[in-house]
Design a protein around this motif. Structure first.
Motif, PDB file in Angstrom:
ATOM      1  N   GLY A 189      29.902  62.689  44.691  1.00  0.00           N
ATOM      2  CA  GLY A 189      30.405  61.438  44.140  1.00  0.00           C
ATOM      3  C   GLY A 189      30.920  60.514  45.228  1.00  0.00           C
ATOM      4  O   GLY A 189      31.329  60.957  46.310  1.00  0.00           O
ATOM      5  N   LYS A 190      30.890  59.224  44.950  1.00  0.00           N
ATOM      6  CA  LYS A 190      31.286  58.238  45.965  1.00  0.00           C
ATOM      7  C   LYS A 190      32.801  58.098  46.083  1.00  0.00           C
ATOM      8  O   LYS A 190      33.290  57.415  46.962  1.00  0.00           O
ATOM      9  N   ARG A 191      33.549  58.664  45.162  1.00  0.00           N
ATOM     10  CA  ARG A 191      35.012  58.530  45.140  1.00  0.00           C
ATOM     11  C   ARG A 191      35.423  57.058  45.082  1.00  0.00           C
ATOM     12  O   ARG A 191      36.291  56.585  45.819  1.00  0.00           O
ATOM     13  N   MET A 192      34.747  56.358  44.200  1.00  0.00           N
ATOM     14  CA  MET A 192      34.959  54.919  44.070  1.00  0.00           C
ATOM     15  C   MET A 192      36.407  54.578  43.735  1.00  0.00           C
ATOM     16  O   MET A 192      36.980  53.637  44.300  1.00  0.00           O
ATOM     17  N   ARG A 193      37.015  55.339  42.846  1.00  0.00           N
ATOM     18  CA  ARG A 193      38.352  54.991  42.371  1.00  0.00           C
ATOM     19  C   ARG A 193      39.413  55.119  43.464  1.00  0.00           C
ATOM     20  O   ARG A 193      40.191  54.189  43.677  1.00  0.00           O
ATOM     21  N   PRO A 194      39.482  56.255  44.181  1.00  0.00           N
ATOM     22  CA  PRO A 194      40.450  56.298  45.286  1.00  0.00           C
ATOM     23  C   PRO A 194      40.132  55.300  46.390  1.00  0.00           C
ATOM     24  O   PRO A 194      41.048  54.753  47.022  1.00  0.00           O
ATOM     25  N   ALA A 219      44.027  50.590  37.156  1.00  0.00           N
ATOM     26  CA  ALA A 219      45.243  51.242  37.643  1.00  0.00           C
ATOM     27  C   ALA A 219      45.122  51.601  39.121  1.00  0.00           C
ATOM     28  O   ALA A 219      46.085  51.459  39.887  1.00  0.00           O
ATOM     29  N   ALA A 220      43.952  52.070  39.532  1.00  0.00           N
ATOM     30  CA  ALA A 220      43.735  52.459  40.927  1.00  0.00           C
ATOM     31  C   ALA A 220      43.988  51.290  41.867  1.00  0.00           C
ATOM     32  O   ALA A 220      44.549  51.461  42.960  1.00  0.00           O
ATOM     33  N   CYS A 221      43.580  50.100  41.457  1.00  0.00           N
ATOM     34  CA  CYS A 221      43.804  48.910  42.288  1.00  0.00           C
ATOM     35  C   CYS A 221      45.248  48.436  42.207  1.00  0.00           C
ATOM     36  O   CYS A 221      45.860  48.106  43.232  1.00  0.00           O
ATOM     37  N   ALA A 281      43.003  43.017  37.366  1.00  0.00           N
ATOM     38  CA  ALA A 281      41.843  42.320  36.801  1.00  0.00           C
ATOM     39  C   ALA A 281      40.575  42.622  37.593  1.00  0.00           C
ATOM     40  O   ALA A 281      39.485  42.790  37.013  1.00  0.00           O
ATOM     41  N   TYR A 282      40.703  42.695  38.908  1.00  0.00           N
ATOM     42  CA  TYR A 282      39.541  43.060  39.735  1.00  0.00           C
ATOM     43  C   TYR A 282      39.004  44.428  39.310  1.00  0.00           C
ATOM     44  O   TYR A 282      37.809  44.597  39.031  1.00  0.00           O
ATOM     45  N   GLY A 283      39.896  45.429  39.251  1.00  0.00           N
ATOM     46  CA  GLY A 283      39.465  46.775  38.902  1.00  0.00           C
ATOM     47  C   GLY A 283      38.929  46.865  37.490  1.00  0.00           C
ATOM     48  O   GLY A 283      37.913  47.529  37.236  1.00  0.00           O
ATOM     49  N   ARG A 284      39.584  46.183  36.559  1.00  0.00           N
ATOM     50  CA  ARG A 284      39.173  46.255  35.155  1.00  0.00           C
ATOM     51  C   ARG A 284      37.771  45.663  34.966  1.00  0.00           C
ATOM     52  O   ARG A 284      36.909  46.255  34.303  1.00  0.00           O
ATOM     53  N   ASN A 285      37.547  44.491  35.540  1.00  0.00           N
ATOM     54  CA  ASN A 285      36.233  43.857  35.389  1.00  0.00           C
ATOM     55  C   ASN A 285      35.142  44.624  36.127  1.00  0.00           C
ATOM     56  O   ASN A 285      34.014  44.744  35.638  1.00  0.00           O
ATOM     57  N   TYR A 339      30.750  40.268  34.296  1.00  0.00           N
ATOM     58  CA  TYR A 339      32.012  40.954  34.583  1.00  0.00           C
ATOM     59  C   TYR A 339      32.187  41.171  36.083  1.00  0.00           C
ATOM     60  O   TYR A 339      33.311  41.132  36.598  1.00  0.00           O
ATOM     61  N   GLY A 340      31.085  41.395  36.786  1.00  0.00           N
ATOM     62  CA  GLY A 340      31.166  41.515  38.236  1.00  0.00           C
ATOM     63  C   GLY A 340      31.677  40.233  38.875  1.00  0.00           C
ATOM     64  O   GLY A 340      32.513  40.266  39.787  1.00  0.00           O
ATOM     65  N   GLN A 341      31.189  39.090  38.385  1.00  0.00           N
ATOM     66  CA  GLN A 341      31.668  37.820  38.914  1.00  0.00           C
ATOM     67  C   GLN A 341      33.141  37.616  38.603  1.00  0.00           C
ATOM     68  O   GLN A 341      33.916  37.101  39.423  1.00  0.00           O
ATOM     69  N   ARG A 342      33.572  38.039  37.424  1.00  0.00           N
ATOM     70  CA  ARG A 342      34.995  37.950  37.075  1.00  0.00           C
ATOM     71  C   ARG A 342      35.840  38.797  38.022  1.00  0.00           C
ATOM     72  O   ARG A 342      36.955  38.403  38.402  1.00  0.00           O
ATOM     73  N   ALA A 343      35.318  39.966  38.399  1.00  0.00           N
ATOM     74  CA  ALA A 343      36.048  40.812  39.358  1.00  0.00           C
ATOM     75  C   ALA A 343      36.204  40.090  40.691  1.00  0.00           C
ATOM     76  O   ALA A 343      37.294  40.062  41.285  1.00  0.00           O
TER      77      ALA A 343
END
Length: 336
Positions: A56-61, A189-191, A210-214, A304-308
Motif C-alpha cells: 500500500g502507498k500509505r496515503m493517509r499517513p 482527519a489525517a490532514c 477540506a483538502y483531505g475530505r475532497n 472533488y479533486g479540484q475542490r481539494a
C-alpha cells in the motif's frame, strides 16, 4: 497577496513528489509502526505485517506528514499520529475484508483467507487499540477527539454501506454520505491533525480538513469507477468485486437511472445477487459504458479533486503544496 490558482493537469501525474517530500518523516513513522505492531502473541505481528507490508502507498499517513510540511511544522509529534492514522486504516481493512468476504487485496491473498475471519477481526481490534494508545500518548484532547470521531464515522459509514447492499433504490446522495464517511473522514482527519499539533488557526485546520475530505471522495469515486474499467493487476483486487457483492456504487446508480426497463431489470437482478457470473459482469461493463456512467463518475472525481486543490490555495506556494496538488492529480488519474 494573491494565491496561485492551480487546475488539474492533463498530463500524467505521479505520487513521487509526495513520496520524496515525506521520505525522512515516513522512516520515523515506519519505525513507530513496527514497534507498536510487536506482541508476545506471534500471530498478531505476523497477520498485521502481512497487510501493512502488502504494498500500500500509505496515503493517509503521508497526508499527515505533507500537511505538517505545508504549514511549516518542525516538531515530531506528527510521526506517532501518522502511525495512529495508518493503524486505524489497517484495522478497517482487516474488518472490511471479513465483511465483504474478499480474497484479494493489493494483488495478495487477504488475511482472512490465510488466517481466518476470527483472527482478522481480533488483530484489527488490536490495531485500533494501538492507535488509541498513540493518540493518548500525544496528550492532545483535540487530536483525540478528531481521530476518535473519524473512527466512529468510518464505522457508521461501513454499517450504512452494509445496510445499503443489494438495494437497487440507493440514491446518489446516500452513496455520497457512505463514501464521505467510510473513506473521506480519515483523509480529512489525517490532514487536520497536522494543524492541531502545529497550533495553527481554526481556518487552517478546516482548510486542511477540506483538502483531505475532497481528496478522499475523489479517491473513492475513482476506485468505484475502475471496478468496471480495470483488471486485478491494476486494482489490487478482483475486477468486478463490487458488482458481485451487490454494491450500488455511483457507476451503477447512474447506469440504472439512465437505463431502459430491460436494463433496470438486469441491474435489479444483479444487485440482488441473481446475475453474478462472468457474462453478467461483461454485460454490466457494456451498460456502464453505453450510459457514460463511468465517464460521469470520473468527471465527479475531477470536480472533488479540484475542490481539494482549491482548499489549499491560501497556503504558501512551495514544494509541499506542489506535492499535495500532484497527489490529487495522481488519485484522479489512476483510472486512465
Amino acid at each position: 497577496m494573491t494565491a496561485t490558482v492551480h487546475r488539474l493537469k492533463t498530463t500524467t501525474p505521479s505520487l513521487e513528489p509526495m513520496l520524496q517530500l515525506v521520505a525522512g518523516d515516513m522512516a520515523a513513522v515506519n519505525a513507530v509502526i513496527l514497534d507498536r505492531m510487536r506482541s508476545d502473541i506471534p500471530l498478531i505481528p505476523e497477520l498485521a505485517g502481512h497487510l501493512i507490508a502488502g504494498g500500500g502507498k500509505r496515503m493517509r499517513p503521508m497526508l499527515t506528514l505533507a500537511s505538517a510540511q505545508l504549514i511549516g511544522y518542525d516538531g515530531t509529534r506528527h510521526h506517532r499520529l501518522a502511525a495512529s492514522v495508518e493503524f486505524i486504516h489497517t484495522a478497517t481493512l482487516l474488518h472490511d475484508d471479513v465483511v465483504d468476504g474478499s480474497d484479494l487485496r493489493r494483488g495478495r491473498r487477504t488475511a482472512n483467507i490465510i488466517w481466518g475471519n476470527p483472527a482478522s477481526v481480533l488483530v484489527g481490534d488490536f490495531l485500533f487499540s494501538r492507535s488509541f494508545e498513540l493518540m493518548v500518548e500525544d496528550g492532545s484532547l483535540k487530536v483525540l477527539k478528531i481521530l476518535s470521531n473519524a473512527s466512529a464515522v468510518i464505522a457508521e459509514g461501513e454499517v450504512n454501506q452494509l445496510t445499503a447492499a443489494r438495494r437497487v433504490d440507493l440514491g446518489e446522495d446516500r452513496y455520497l454520505d457512505i463514501i464521505g464517511a467510510k473513506t473521506a473522514a480519515l483523509f480529512a482527519a489525517a490532514c487536520r491533525i497536522a494543524a492541531v499539533v502545529a497550533e495553527r488557526s481554526e481556518a487552517e485546520e478546516m482548510a486542511l480538513d477540506a483538502y483531505g475530505r475532497n481528496l478522499g471522495i475523489a479517491f473513492q469515486l475513482v476506485d468505484d469507477a475502475i471496478d468496471y474499467v480495470s483488471d486485478a493487476g491494476t486494482m489490487g483486487k478482483d475486477a468486478g468485486d463490487d458488482f458481485r457483492e451487490g454494491k450500488m456504487t455511483l457507476p451503477v446508480i447512474l447506469a440504472y437511472a439512465r437505463g431502459s426497463a430491460e436494463d433496470r431489470k438486469f441491474w435489479k437482478d444483479a444487485v440482488e445477487g441473481r446475475r453474478a457470473g462472468d457474462a453478467d459482469f461483461a454485460h454490466a461493463i457494456s451498460l456502464v459504458r453505453q450510459t457514460r456512467a463511468v465517464d460521469d463518475t470520473l468527471a465527479r472525481a475531477r470536480h472533488y479533486g479540484q475542490r481539494a486543490i482549491d482548499s489549499i490555495a491560501g497556503f504558501a506556494d512551495g514544494r509541499a503544496k506542489d506535492a499535495m496538488i500532484e497527489a490529487v492529480e495522481f488519485a484522479v488519474a489512476r483510472a486512465y
